[in-house]
Design a protein around this motif. Structure first.
Motif, PDB file in Angstrom:
ATOM      1  N   LEU A 136       7.335  -2.158   1.390  1.00  0.00           N
ATOM      2  CA  LEU A 136       7.258  -0.879   2.098  1.00  0.00           C
ATOM      3  C   LEU A 136       6.534   0.169   1.260  1.00  0.00           C
ATOM      4  O   LEU A 136       5.779   0.989   1.791  1.00  0.00           O
ATOM      5  N   ALA A 137       6.737   0.130  -0.050  1.00  0.00           N
ATOM      6  CA  ALA A 137       6.026   1.061  -0.927  1.00  0.00           C
ATOM      7  C   ALA A 137       4.519   0.835  -0.839  1.00  0.00           C
ATOM      8  O   ALA A 137       3.731   1.788  -0.759  1.00  0.00           O
ATOM      9  N   SER A 138       4.097  -0.435  -0.846  1.00  0.00           N
ATOM     10  CA  SER A 138       2.663  -0.743  -0.778  1.00  0.00           C
ATOM     11  C   SER A 138       2.062  -0.274   0.532  1.00  0.00           C
ATOM     12  O   SER A 138       0.941   0.246   0.570  1.00  0.00           O
ATOM     13  N   ILE A 139       2.797  -0.452   1.625  1.00  0.00           N
ATOM     14  CA  ILE A 139       2.306  -0.029   2.931  1.00  0.00           C
ATOM     15  C   ILE A 139       2.225   1.490   3.016  1.00  0.00           C
ATOM     16  O   ILE A 139       1.280   2.052   3.579  1.00  0.00           O
ATOM     17  N   THR A 140       3.215   2.173   2.438  1.00  0.00           N
ATOM     18  CA  THR A 140       3.196   3.633   2.438  1.00  0.00           C
ATOM     19  C   THR A 140       1.983   4.157   1.690  1.00  0.00           C
ATOM     20  O   THR A 140       1.300   5.078   2.159  1.00  0.00           O
ATOM     21  N   VAL A 141       1.704   3.585   0.531  1.00  0.00           N
ATOM     22  CA  VAL A 141       0.532   3.992  -0.249  1.00  0.00           C
ATOM     23  C   VAL A 141      -0.742   3.681   0.522  1.00  0.00           C
ATOM     24  O   VAL A 141      -1.677   4.494   0.571  1.00  0.00           O
ATOM     25  N   TYR A 142      -0.783   2.492   1.153  1.00  0.00           N
ATOM     26  CA  TYR A 142      -1.972   2.113   1.921  1.00  0.00           C
ATOM     27  C   TYR A 142      -2.211   3.061   3.095  1.00  0.00           C
ATOM     28  O   TYR A 142      -3.341   3.499   3.336  1.00  0.00           O
ATOM     29  N   LYS A 143      -1.154   3.391   3.831  1.00  0.00           N
ATOM     30  CA  LYS A 143      -1.318   4.284   4.981  1.00  0.00           C
ATOM     31  C   LYS A 143      -1.792   5.667   4.533  1.00  0.00           C
ATOM     32  O   LYS A 143      -2.560   6.323   5.237  1.00  0.00           O
ATOM     33  N   PHE A 144      -1.355   6.084   3.366  1.00  0.00           N
ATOM     34  CA  PHE A 144      -1.810   7.375   2.842  1.00  0.00           C
ATOM     35  C   PHE A 144      -3.290   7.301   2.477  1.00  0.00           C
ATOM     36  O   PHE A 144      -4.063   8.219   2.771  1.00  0.00           O
ATOM     37  N   ALA A 145      -3.702   6.193   1.846  1.00  0.00           N
ATOM     38  CA  ALA A 145      -5.118   6.007   1.519  1.00  0.00           C
ATOM     39  C   ALA A 145      -5.958   5.965   2.790  1.00  0.00           C
ATOM     40  O   ALA A 145      -7.062   6.540   2.847  1.00  0.00           O
ATOM     41  N   ASP A 146      -5.444   5.320   3.811  1.00  0.00           N
ATOM     42  CA  ASP A 146      -6.133   5.235   5.093  1.00  0.00           C
ATOM     43  C   ASP A 146      -6.240   6.616   5.737  1.00  0.00           C
ATOM     44  O   ASP A 146      -7.280   6.982   6.290  1.00  0.00           O
ATOM     45  N   PHE A 147      -5.167   7.396   5.645  1.00  0.00           N
ATOM     46  CA  PHE A 147      -5.157   8.735   6.236  1.00  0.00           C
ATOM     47  C   PHE A 147      -6.167   9.647   5.534  1.00  0.00           C
ATOM     48  O   PHE A 147      -6.891  10.406   6.192  1.00  0.00           O
ATOM     49  N   ILE A 148      -6.230   9.560   4.208  1.00  0.00           N
ATOM     50  CA  ILE A 148      -7.202  10.366   3.470  1.00  0.00           C
ATOM     51  C   ILE A 148      -8.621   9.972   3.851  1.00  0.00           C
ATOM     52  O   ILE A 148      -9.483  10.819   4.086  1.00  0.00           O
ATOM     53  N   SER A 149      -8.879   8.659   3.924  1.00  0.00           N
ATOM     54  CA  SER A 149     -10.228   8.188   4.242  1.00  0.00           C
ATOM     55  C   SER A 149     -10.652   8.625   5.637  1.00  0.00           C
ATOM     56  O   SER A 149     -11.800   9.021   5.855  1.00  0.00           O
ATOM     57  N   MET A 150      -9.727   8.567   6.612  1.00  0.00           N
ATOM     58  CA  MET A 150     -10.047   9.017   7.957  1.00  0.00           C
ATOM     59  C   MET A 150     -10.329  10.522   7.972  1.00  0.00           C
ATOM     60  O   MET A 150     -11.258  10.982   8.646  1.00  0.00           O
ATOM     61  N   THR A 151      -9.544  11.266   7.226  1.00  0.00           N
ATOM     62  CA  THR A 151      -9.751  12.714   7.158  1.00  0.00           C
ATOM     63  C   THR A 151     -11.130  13.041   6.607  1.00  0.00           C
ATOM     64  O   THR A 151     -11.859  13.883   7.154  1.00  0.00           O
ATOM     65  N   VAL A 152     -11.516  12.378   5.522  1.00  0.00           N
ATOM     66  CA  VAL A 152     -12.840  12.610   4.920  1.00  0.00           C
ATOM     67  C   VAL A 152     -13.938  12.203   5.892  1.00  0.00           C
ATOM     68  O   VAL A 152     -14.945  12.906   6.053  1.00  0.00           O
ATOM     69  N   PHE A 153     -13.754  11.064   6.558  1.00  0.00           N
ATOM     70  CA  PHE A 153     -14.743  10.590   7.531  1.00  0.00           C
ATOM     71  C   PHE A 153     -14.909  11.599   8.665  1.00  0.00           C
ATOM     72  O   PHE A 153     -16.031  11.925   9.069  1.00  0.00           O
ATOM     73  N   LEU A 154     -13.798  12.099   9.197  1.00  0.00           N
ATOM     74  CA  LEU A 154     -13.864  13.052  10.306  1.00  0.00           C
ATOM     75  C   LEU A 154     -14.486  14.368   9.870  1.00  0.00           C
ATOM     76  O   LEU A 154     -15.280  14.967  10.612  1.00  0.00           O
ATOM     77  N   LEU A 155     -14.163  14.824   8.687  1.00  0.00           N
ATOM     78  CA  LEU A 155     -14.780  16.049   8.176  1.00  0.00           C
ATOM     79  C   LEU A 155     -16.279  15.873   8.014  1.00  0.00           C
ATOM     80  O   LEU A 155     -17.075  16.770   8.350  1.00  0.00           O
TER      81      LEU A 155
END
Length: 343
Positions: A115-134
């Protein structure tokens, strides 16, 4: 029951919207476009998008290796594809498939570090999507004059996601699961969560330790996710080229960016039926392309998504059937055997 009824109503409304668009554009025109694009080209887009799926999976894989160094890439991909199939079909803000990922890796990693790995991954994914959208939202100002309401809406979503990145980082640093469990217990809902994750503090510990010892791996995960988001951009460009339309990177990234904006605000619609196709038809038209071409692409993309859903469900079926029944590591091992260690 009430939730299922709401989902059914939203599905029917989405299907009605899709039917209305097909009727407005003309079924004959749409069929002509799809036949002209061809089955072989559709299969090619599905195969090409494997690169994007692989990049998304690689982002989680580099994070998982910090928790369990013996993970093979296929093991990660199997769990990722199965979970992603549920994320694409169940309205859950892309969270419904995460328990499945934990289930499919439990023979090699206890649920707390998983669960820790997935939480970190989802955060990395969220940051990447944010940068992409910006990036996509900013770039389109140099090429197009979209309606003010669209740009304001996009800016609000991108700005909110940027603020969300900082908030999520602060929460992870302080601890998410253990405080959440204590809060839920206070309001009478904590027993369920604590039954699911009995050692929530181990999860929080695993998250904090990751950021301390593996910051480079985290940003590597962000980078892989960021590359993967361009899969939809190049898919649009290839579709344009094969359909005899002017293939334009600015147009493709604008369509993909605003499509993701639409996806983010309509996550509650099952599989975003009708919304995804309608949004892309509208965006194609706004950028000067035929509306029928946009709807055709929306349907081709839907076929691609359904193919990956089918692949994920097949993987899930066989993985559950063949999964080893050996016990997962104990809670103590979660910290001692599968905890983060410095490289």
């Amino acid at each position: 029951m009430r939730k299922n009824a709401i989902h059914l109503i939203l599905t029917l409304l989405g299907a009605a919207l899709l039917a209305w668009m097909i009727r407005k554009i003309g079924l004959g025109v749409l069929v002509h476009n799809l036949v002209a694009f061809g089955f072989a080209n559709t299969v090619m887009l599905i195969v090409i998008y494997t690169l994007a799926q692989t990049a998304f999976c690689a982002a989680w894989h580099v994070i998982l290796l910090c928790y369990q160094s013996s993970f093979g890439f296929w093991e990660t991909f199997r769990a990722y594809a199965a979970g992603d199939a549920l994320n694409m079909t169940i309205p859950s803000a892309n969270l419904a498939g995460e328990p499945v990922k934990i289930l499919l890796i439990r023979d090699k990693l206890a649920k707390e570090p998983a669960l820790a790995s997935i939480t970190v991954y989802k955060f990395a994914d969220f940051i990447s999507m944010t940068v992409f959208l910006l990036f996509g939202w900013t770039l389109q100002f140099f090429f197009y004059s979209l309606p003010v309401a669209w740009n304001v809406g996009g800016g609000v979503i991108a700005g909110g996601m940027t603020a969300g990145c900082f908030l999520l980082y602060a929460l992870q640093k302080k601890g998410i699961y253990h405080p959440t469990g204590k809060f839920l217990q206070k309001i009478g809902l904590g027993n369920w969560m604590m039954h699911q994750v009995e050692s929530a503090h181990f999860v929080d510990h695993g998250i904090r330790e990751f950021y301390i010892h593996h910051p480079a791996k985290f940003w590597q995960g962000v980078f892989y996710n960021f590359l993967a988001w361009f899969g939809g951009v190049f898919e649009i460009m290839i579709f344009m080229k094969l359909s005899g339309l002017p293939a334009s990177f600015p147009a493709a990234i604008t369509i993909e960016t605003f499509s993701l904006f639409i996806n983010n605000v309509t996550f509650f619609v099952p599989a975003r039926i009708g919304v995804g196709e309608g949004g892309r038809a509208l965006l194609f038209s706004a950028l000067g392309y035929p509306t029928a071409a946009g709807l055709s692409y929306g349907i081709v993309r839907r076929v691609r998504e359904l193919t990956w859903v089918l692949i994920g469900l097949v993987i899930l079926f066989f993985a559950k059937k063949n999964q080893t029944r050996s016990a997962a590591p104990s809670k103590e091992d979660s910290l001692n055997k599968n905890s983060i260690t410095p490289i």
